[in-house]
Motif scaffolding. Structure first.
Motif, PDB file in Angstrom:
ATOM      1  N   GLU A   5     -12.607  12.016  -0.796  1.00  0.00           N
ATOM      2  CA  GLU A   5     -12.421  10.517  -0.420  1.00  0.00           C
ATOM      3  C   GLU A   5     -11.973  10.381   0.822  1.00  0.00           C
ATOM      4  OE1 GLU A   5     -12.829   7.735  -4.043  1.00  0.00           O
ATOM      5  OE2 GLU A   5     -10.864   7.037  -2.286  1.00  0.00           O
ATOM      6  N   GLU A   6     -12.811   9.754   1.880  1.00  0.00           N
ATOM      7  CA  GLU A   6     -11.889   9.537   3.047  1.00  0.00           C
ATOM      8  C   GLU A   6     -11.964   7.762   3.207  1.00  0.00           C
ATOM      9  OE1 GLU A   6      -9.717  10.932   5.244  1.00  0.00           O
ATOM     10  OE2 GLU A   6     -10.557  13.121   3.548  1.00  0.00           O
ATOM     11  N   ALA A  43       3.183  13.264   4.187  1.00  0.00           N
ATOM     12  CA  ALA A  43       4.341  13.586   3.575  1.00  0.00           C
ATOM     13  C   ALA A  43       5.518  12.022   3.816  1.00  0.00           C
ATOM     14  CB  ALA A  43       4.517  14.581   3.871  1.00  0.00           C
ATOM     15  N   GLY A  44       5.624  12.194   4.810  1.00  0.00           N
ATOM     16  CA  GLY A  44       6.970  11.046   5.507  1.00  0.00           C
ATOM     17  C   GLY A  44       6.024   9.852   5.229  1.00  0.00           C
ATOM     18  N   VAL A  45       5.514   9.247   5.250  1.00  0.00           N
ATOM     19  CA  VAL A  45       4.974   7.826   4.575  1.00  0.00           C
ATOM     20  C   VAL A  45       5.596   7.632   2.982  1.00  0.00           C
ATOM     21  CG1 VAL A  45       3.283   6.126   4.301  1.00  0.00           C
ATOM     22  CG2 VAL A  45       3.481   6.997   6.097  1.00  0.00           C
ATOM     23  N   ALA A  46       4.459   8.949   1.962  1.00  0.00           N
ATOM     24  CA  ALA A  46       5.125   8.945   0.989  1.00  0.00           C
ATOM     25  C   ALA A  46       6.833   8.720   0.405  1.00  0.00           C
ATOM     26  CB  ALA A  46       4.302   9.937   0.312  1.00  0.00           C
ATOM     27  N   LEU A  69     -17.293  -0.748   1.671  1.00  0.00           N
ATOM     28  CA  LEU A  69     -16.440  -1.563   2.218  1.00  0.00           C
ATOM     29  C   LEU A  69     -15.843  -3.117   0.689  1.00  0.00           C
ATOM     30  CD1 LEU A  69     -15.576  -3.307   4.537  1.00  0.00           C
ATOM     31  CD2 LEU A  69     -17.167  -4.657   4.885  1.00  0.00           C
ATOM     32  N   ASP A  70     -14.426  -3.007   1.383  1.00  0.00           N
ATOM     33  CA  ASP A  70     -13.283  -3.402   0.319  1.00  0.00           C
ATOM     34  C   ASP A  70     -12.333  -4.334   1.047  1.00  0.00           C
ATOM     35  OD1 ASP A  70     -11.300  -1.825   0.527  1.00  0.00           O
ATOM     36  OD2 ASP A  70     -12.316  -0.789  -0.977  1.00  0.00           O
ATOM     37  N   TRP A  71     -11.558  -4.963   0.132  1.00  0.00           N
ATOM     38  CA  TRP A  71     -10.489  -5.629   0.683  1.00  0.00           C
ATOM     39  C   TRP A  71      -9.566  -4.664   0.421  1.00  0.00           C
ATOM     40  CZ3 TRP A  71     -10.250  -8.706   4.675  1.00  0.00           C
ATOM     41  CH2 TRP A  71     -11.340 -10.287   4.593  1.00  0.00           C
ATOM     42  N   ALA A  72      -9.027  -3.481  -0.368  1.00  0.00           N
ATOM     43  CA  ALA A  72      -7.548  -2.247  -0.482  1.00  0.00           C
ATOM     44  C   ALA A  72      -7.186  -1.858   0.596  1.00  0.00           C
ATOM     45  CB  ALA A  72      -8.105  -1.466  -1.586  1.00  0.00           C
ATOM     46  N   GLY A  73      -7.782  -3.158   2.030  1.00  0.00           N
ATOM     47  CA  GLY A  73      -6.891  -1.841   3.390  1.00  0.00           C
ATOM     48  C   GLY A  73      -5.577  -2.633   2.991  1.00  0.00           C
ATOM     49  N   PRO A  74      -4.830  -1.574   3.852  1.00  0.00           N
ATOM     50  CA  PRO A  74      -3.680  -1.754   4.485  1.00  0.00           C
ATOM     51  C   PRO A  74      -2.889  -3.224   4.589  1.00  0.00           C
ATOM     52  CG  PRO A  74      -4.231  -1.112   6.542  1.00  0.00           C
ATOM     53  CD  PRO A  74      -4.608  -1.487   5.173  1.00  0.00           C
ATOM     54  N   LEU A  75      -1.418  -4.038   4.248  1.00  0.00           N
ATOM     55  CA  LEU A  75      -0.947  -5.310   4.363  1.00  0.00           C
ATOM     56  C   LEU A  75      -0.637  -5.100   5.994  1.00  0.00           C
ATOM     57  CD1 LEU A  75       0.748  -5.952   1.035  1.00  0.00           C
ATOM     58  CD2 LEU A  75      -1.715  -7.556   2.091  1.00  0.00           C
ATOM     59  N   THR A  76      -0.602  -5.731   7.302  1.00  0.00           N
ATOM     60  CA  THR A  76      -0.059  -5.805   8.320  1.00  0.00           C
ATOM     61  C   THR A  76       0.328  -6.955   8.826  1.00  0.00           C
ATOM     62  OG1 THR A  76      -2.141  -6.128   9.751  1.00  0.00           O
ATOM     63  CG2 THR A  76      -1.553  -3.649   9.142  1.00  0.00           C
ATOM     64  N   VAL A  77       1.648  -6.746   9.700  1.00  0.00           N
ATOM     65  CA  VAL A  77       2.314  -8.033   9.566  1.00  0.00           C
ATOM     66  C   VAL A  77       1.445  -8.890  10.752  1.00  0.00           C
ATOM     67  CG1 VAL A  77       4.197  -9.047  10.675  1.00  0.00           C
ATOM     68  CG2 VAL A  77       4.922  -6.903   9.849  1.00  0.00           C
ATOM     69  N   ALA A  90      -2.098   4.226   6.390  1.00  0.00           N
ATOM     70  CA  ALA A  90      -2.940   3.353   5.393  1.00  0.00           C
ATOM     71  C   ALA A  90      -3.162   4.076   3.897  1.00  0.00           C
ATOM     72  CB  ALA A  90      -4.128   2.790   5.919  1.00  0.00           C
ATOM     73  N   ALA A  91      -3.771   5.365   3.368  1.00  0.00           N
ATOM     74  CA  ALA A  91      -3.692   5.951   2.788  1.00  0.00           C
ATOM     75  C   ALA A  91      -2.504   6.131   2.221  1.00  0.00           C
ATOM     76  CB  ALA A  91      -4.563   7.662   3.131  1.00  0.00           C
ATOM     77  N   HIS A  92      -1.757   6.534   2.315  1.00  0.00           N
ATOM     78  CA  HIS A  92      -0.570   6.561   1.723  1.00  0.00           C
ATOM     79  C   HIS A  92       0.778   5.175   1.798  1.00  0.00           C
ATOM     80  CE1 HIS A  92      -1.199  10.834   0.647  1.00  0.00           C
ATOM     81  NE2 HIS A  92      -2.040  10.390   2.428  1.00  0.00           N
ATOM     82  N   CYS A  93       0.264   4.460   1.743  1.00  0.00           N
ATOM     83  CA  CYS A  93       1.828   3.047   2.199  1.00  0.00           C
ATOM     84  C   CYS A  93       1.385   1.686   0.754  1.00  0.00           C
ATOM     85  CB  CYS A  93       0.930   2.675   3.525  1.00  0.00           C
ATOM     86  SG  CYS A  93      -0.496   1.619   3.774  1.00  0.00           S
ATOM     87  N   GLY A  94       0.064   2.234   0.127  1.00  0.00           N
ATOM     88  CA  GLY A  94      -0.360   1.401  -0.963  1.00  0.00           C
ATOM     89  C   GLY A  94       0.217   0.151  -0.707  1.00  0.00           C
TER      90      GLY A  94
END
Length: 352
Positions: free
Chosen positions: A192-193, A101-104, A320-328, A127-131
């Motif tokens: 889905e997870e 909820a917080g990330v959303a 497996l895909d490349w739709a994971g989060p962007l990281t610094v 990562a499930a909600h950060c887009g």
């Protein structure tokens, strides 16, 4: 009207407190240290023009300690600027639902960056909600393959350079792989997870204490990457066939049952615990297609924690895909900053 540069902060109260603290010699991240890390993060963020921070309340004391530090900083009239901190007014349950909820809410508020203090499980939940909001990863968990173990002050400086746009995204950010598991048939059809590091088919029939801790429980393992110096389940792949985070593929491993033959491998599957597993097969796991998960009973674990108890009739598949989060990439950001003398440009003139 210009919007203030805003950073979200997720500090998981439960990270670093799971059962592996009792069964191994893992380090502990107490509440006070997590609050101190947030304070050090604020110092780094404020020094480079982040104006606003959104964070969550909690029942364990992180928010209370942070509020006390904010009051002390204000009362002392400290010359070092900190961002204005706002606690989101959301119900809290001290469960993963708070993170979701917080990330959303942070995304809806238009944060430029989310700093995450936690382990692999916390980062998975974010990562499930950060887009496409970038994540600044800081490790405070147990088996930490995904987040960085880094000083929060330094991370805050780098995060601010990214959030403010001083360092361009193509330099600052890295796109990550992820594993996606979906139920295509049975009572849980449609579920889905995701996982950022590993998905394990465990022979344990019940979620229980959640953590995967016994080598004999591991039946099948899928990995997004496998560092040779990693810890946790991904260290098994790292001990046999290391895979870089930037590699185009992951790994698919299967393991023998007790008494069956295979290739013995020694790996650090938890802090202070080095065990032997018996591997049957190890293959590349390519992106872009769905593979059936051949498991009729047991549990599915995501990033080291059992989440799903398999029910009769359930049929799952994995991709497996490349739709994971962007990281610094903190080091790359600060190297770019030094090459352009950005810290000099961002410093207030009265401090030059």
């Amino acid at each position: 009207m210009a919007f203030p540069v805003t950073v979200g902060v997720i500090a998981n109260p439960a990270s670093g407190r799971d059962i592996r603290r009792l069964t191994t010699h893992a380090s502990v991240f107490p509440t006070a240290e997590k609050a101190n890390m947030v304070v050090r993060l604020l110092a780094g963020l404020g020094a480079t023009r982040v104006e606003r921070v959104l964070t969550l309340r909690d029942k364990t004391g992180i928010a209370a300690l942070l509020l006390r530090a904010l009051e002390t900083h204000s009362a002392m009239g400290a010359h070092q600027p900190w961002p204005e901190v706002e606690f989101l007014q959301l119900p809290f349950t001290d469960s993963v639902a708070d993170t979701h909820a917080g990330v959303a809410q942070m995304v809806r508020c238009g944060v430029n960056l989310i700093a995450v203090l936690g382990g692999d499980g916390t980062h998975r939940a974010v990562a499930a909600h950060c887009g496409d909001v970038p994540l600044l990863t800081l490790s405070t968990g147990t088996n930490n393959a995904f987040p960085d173990l880094r000083e929060a002050t330094v991370a805050g400086l780098a995060g601010a350079l990214v959030a403010s746009g001083a360092v361009p995204p193509d330099v600052a950010l890295t796109r990550n792989k992820r594993l996606v598991v979906r139920c295509v048939e049975g009572p849980n059809r449609g579920r889905e997870e995701i996982a950022l590091v590993d998905v394990c088919v465990s022979r344990q029939r019940f979620v229980g204490a959640r953590a995967i801790s016994e080598p004999a429980d591991i039946e099948t393992l899928f990995l997004t990457f496998a560092a040779p110096d990693g810890i946790g389940l991904s260290s098994i792949g790292g001990a046999w066939a290391p895979v870089d985070r930037a590699a185009s593929h992951g790994l698919h491993l299967t393991f023998a049952r007790p008494g069956e033959t295979g290739m013995p491998i020694i790996a650090p599957i938890a802090p202070g615990r080095v065990d032997q597993v018996t591997m049957r097969t190890c293959e590349r796991f390519e992106t872009g297609y769905w593979m059936p998960l051949h498991a009729e009973h047991g549990t599915l674990a995501f990033d080291g924690e059992r989440e799903i108890e398999l029910e009769r009739g359930d049929r799952y598949e994995i991709s497996l895909d490349w739709a994971g989060p962007l990281t610094v990439d903190v080091e790359r950001v600060l190297r770019f900053s030094a090459s352009r003398q950005l810290m000099r440009e961002l410093a207030p003139h009265d401090r030059l």
